[in-house]
Each structure stands twice: as structure tokens, then as C-alpha cells.
Design a protein around this motif. Structure first.
Motif, PDB file in Angstrom:
ATOM      1  N   VAL A  15       8.836  72.725  -4.144  1.00 31.23           N
ATOM      2  CA  VAL A  15       9.485  73.012  -5.427  1.00 31.23           C
ATOM      3  C   VAL A  15      10.717  72.131  -5.637  1.00 31.23           C
ATOM      4  O   VAL A  15      10.831  71.465  -6.665  1.00 31.23           O
ATOM      5  CB  VAL A  15       9.828  74.513  -5.553  1.00 31.23           C
ATOM      6  CG1 VAL A  15      10.658  74.779  -6.787  1.00 31.23           C
ATOM      7  CG2 VAL A  15       8.554  75.337  -5.576  1.00 31.23           C
ATOM      8  N   PRO A  16      11.655  72.068  -4.678  1.00 29.36           N
ATOM      9  CA  PRO A  16      12.818  71.202  -4.916  1.00 29.36           C
ATOM     10  C   PRO A  16      12.458  69.717  -5.000  1.00 29.36           C
ATOM     11  O   PRO A  16      13.016  68.996  -5.824  1.00 29.36           O
ATOM     12  CB  PRO A  16      13.722  71.448  -3.715  1.00 29.36           C
ATOM     13  CG  PRO A  16      13.264  72.700  -3.101  1.00 29.36           C
ATOM     14  CD  PRO A  16      11.826  72.859  -3.460  1.00 29.36           C
ATOM     15  N   VAL A  17      11.518  69.290  -4.176  1.00 26.90           N
ATOM     16  CA  VAL A  17      11.181  67.863  -4.162  1.00 26.90           C
ATOM     17  C   VAL A  17      10.436  67.460  -5.427  1.00 26.90           C
ATOM     18  O   VAL A  17      10.870  66.589  -6.180  1.00 26.90           O
ATOM     19  CB  VAL A  17      10.361  67.505  -2.906  1.00 26.90           C
ATOM     20  CG1 VAL A  17       9.817  66.092  -2.991  1.00 26.90           C
ATOM     21  CG2 VAL A  17      11.206  67.671  -1.656  1.00 26.90           C
ATOM     22  N   HIS A  18       9.309  68.094  -5.683  1.00 29.22           N
ATOM     23  CA  HIS A  18       8.482  67.684  -6.817  1.00 29.22           C
ATOM     24  C   HIS A  18       9.021  68.219  -8.143  1.00 29.22           C
ATOM     25  O   HIS A  18       9.047  67.487  -9.141  1.00 29.22           O
ATOM     26  CB  HIS A  18       7.042  68.139  -6.600  1.00 29.22           C
ATOM     27  CG  HIS A  18       6.413  67.514  -5.411  1.00 29.22           C
ATOM     28  ND1 HIS A  18       6.004  66.204  -5.401  1.00 29.22           N
ATOM     29  CD2 HIS A  18       6.136  68.010  -4.184  1.00 29.22           C
ATOM     30  CE1 HIS A  18       5.501  65.912  -4.213  1.00 29.22           C
ATOM     31  NE2 HIS A  18       5.574  66.996  -3.458  1.00 29.22           N
ATOM     32  N   GLY A  19       9.445  69.470  -8.157  1.00 33.02           N
ATOM     33  CA  GLY A  19       9.995  70.021  -9.390  1.00 33.02           C
ATOM     34  C   GLY A  19      11.310  69.379  -9.766  1.00 33.02           C
ATOM     35  O   GLY A  19      11.527  68.994 -10.915  1.00 33.02           O
ATOM     36  N   GLY A  20      12.199  69.264  -8.788  1.00 31.30           N
ATOM     37  CA  GLY A  20      13.505  68.663  -9.058  1.00 31.30           C
ATOM     38  C   GLY A  20      13.411  67.219  -9.504  1.00 31.30           C
ATOM     39  O   GLY A  20      14.042  66.812 -10.492  1.00 31.30           O
ATOM     40  N   SER A  21      12.612  66.416  -8.812  1.00 29.21           N
ATOM     41  CA  SER A  21      12.502  65.022  -9.223  1.00 29.21           C
ATOM     42  C   SER A  21      11.729  64.879 -10.520  1.00 29.21           C
ATOM     43  O   SER A  21      12.010  63.986 -11.313  1.00 29.21           O
ATOM     44  CB  SER A  21      11.891  64.133  -8.149  1.00 29.21           C
ATOM     45  OG  SER A  21      11.052  64.803  -7.300  1.00 29.21           O
ATOM     46  N   GLY A  22      10.774  65.762 -10.766  1.00 32.55           N
ATOM     47  CA  GLY A  22      10.045  65.707 -12.035  1.00 32.55           C
ATOM     48  C   GLY A  22      10.960  66.009 -13.211  1.00 32.55           C
ATOM     49  O   GLY A  22      10.945  65.304 -14.227  1.00 32.55           O
ATOM     50  N   PHE A  23      11.778  67.062 -13.075  1.00 33.10           N
ATOM     51  CA  PHE A  23      12.712  67.398 -14.151  1.00 33.10           C
ATOM     52  C   PHE A  23      13.779  66.317 -14.310  1.00 33.10           C
ATOM     53  O   PHE A  23      14.179  66.002 -15.428  1.00 33.10           O
ATOM     54  CB  PHE A  23      13.351  68.752 -13.918  1.00 33.10           C
ATOM     55  CG  PHE A  23      12.383  69.895 -14.036  1.00 33.10           C
ATOM     56  CD1 PHE A  23      11.318  69.847 -14.925  1.00 33.10           C
ATOM     57  CD2 PHE A  23      12.521  71.020 -13.251  1.00 33.10           C
ATOM     58  CE1 PHE A  23      10.422  70.892 -15.036  1.00 33.10           C
ATOM     59  CE2 PHE A  23      11.630  72.077 -13.357  1.00 33.10           C
ATOM     60  CZ  PHE A  23      10.576  72.009 -14.251  1.00 33.10           C
ATOM     61  N   ALA A  24      14.242  65.773 -13.203  1.00 30.71           N
ATOM     62  CA  ALA A  24      15.224  64.685 -13.281  1.00 30.71           C
ATOM     63  C   ALA A  24      14.627  63.490 -14.018  1.00 30.71           C
ATOM     64  O   ALA A  24      15.290  62.874 -14.855  1.00 30.71           O
ATOM     65  CB  ALA A  24      15.679  64.278 -11.884  1.00 30.71           C
ATOM     66  N   GLY A  25      13.374  63.177 -13.726  1.00 32.66           N
ATOM     67  CA  GLY A  25      12.706  62.074 -14.418  1.00 32.66           C
ATOM     68  C   GLY A  25      12.567  62.321 -15.906  1.00 32.66           C
ATOM     69  O   GLY A  25      12.754  61.411 -16.729  1.00 32.66           O
ATOM     70  N   LEU A  26      12.246  63.563 -16.272  1.00 29.89           N
ATOM     71  CA  LEU A  26      12.145  63.895 -17.701  1.00 29.89           C
ATOM     72  C   LEU A  26      13.486  63.706 -18.403  1.00 29.89           C
ATOM     73  O   LEU A  26      13.557  63.137 -19.500  1.00 29.89           O
ATOM     74  CB  LEU A  26      11.676  65.341 -17.877  1.00 29.89           C
ATOM     75  CG  LEU A  26      10.207  65.610 -17.608  1.00 29.89           C
ATOM     76  CD1 LEU A  26       9.931  67.102 -17.568  1.00 29.89           C
ATOM     77  CD2 LEU A  26       9.348  64.956 -18.665  1.00 29.89           C
TER      78      LEU A  26
END
Length: 119
Positions: A15-26
Motif C-alpha cells: 500500500v505505501p509503495v504502490h499507492g503512495g507512489s501512484g498518488f504522488a505520480g498523479l
């Protein structure tokens, strides 16, 4: 760390790795994006429409994944098939089913492995 604070069992820290980086990318995209062909520009160019659309996308993603996860995991928890027992988790599935420890150097020293179910 929020995972420990809320006692969430995310052993892969997905969750922190994929969710966090995905939201940061958005959000980074909505801030720095510029396309001269379409005319769409981000916040640093004075346009907030893309940021708003990305924010709505984040909310939709969070709601969708929360509802979907709940629909899948709640029945598993209700029928008590979501988790293994604390004893088996402490012993290790590797020793029980593979008949050998995954980390023999830890078992040789007699150390215990962190078990979230024991919290």
C-alpha cells in the motif's frame, strides 16, 4: 508508520509503495504537465483543471479499492479463513508445510520472528 499505528498486516508494504507512489505520480503530473498540442497545462502554468481532475481520480480510486477490498475480505474474515492461527504464524508456515525454515540462521540463534498477530 501508519501500518503499525493502525495494526494493518501488509507484509509486502504494497500500500505505501504502490499507492503512495501512484498518488504522488498523479499529483506531480497535475502540477508540472504541459502539452502544447492539446493546450492542457498544470498548476505551475496557472491552470487548476487538471489538478482537480486528478484529485477526483484519487478519490474514485480510494473509494473503489476500499469497497472492493471490503467485499472480498469481509466474507473471508466472517468465515474465519482470512488468517492463519497466531501459533502457526509464530511457528512459520515454512516449517509446517515445507519441513524446513526459510531463515535457518534466525532459528539457529533462537531468535523469534516478528508476528503481527501477537500484537
Amino acid at each position: 508508520m501508519l501500518l503499525l499505528m493502525f495494526k494493518l498486516d501488509d507484509t509486502l508494504v504494497a500500500v505505501p509503495v504502490h499507492g503512495g507512489s501512484g498518488f504522488a505520480g498523479l499529483f506531480v503530473t497535475s502540477i508540472f504537465y504541459s502539452n502544447p498540442i492539446t493546450g492542457v497545462q498544470g498548476l505551475i502554468y496557472g491552470h487548476g483543471a487538471l489538478f482537480y481532475k486528478q484529485l477526483v481520480g484519487v478519490v474514485v480510486i480510494v473509494v473503489y479499492t476500499t469497497v472492493t477490498t471490503f467485499l472480498v475480505l469481509f466474507p473471508l474474515k466472517y468465515f474465519n479463513i482470512l488468517r492463519i492461527s497466531a501459533e502457526l504464524e509464530s511457528e512459520g508456515l515454512d516449517k509446517r508445510y515445507l519441513k524446513e525454515p526459510a531463515y535457518p540462521e534466525i532459528y539457529a540463534k533462537g531468535d523469534t520472528i516478528f508476528c503481527p498477530a501477537m500484537l
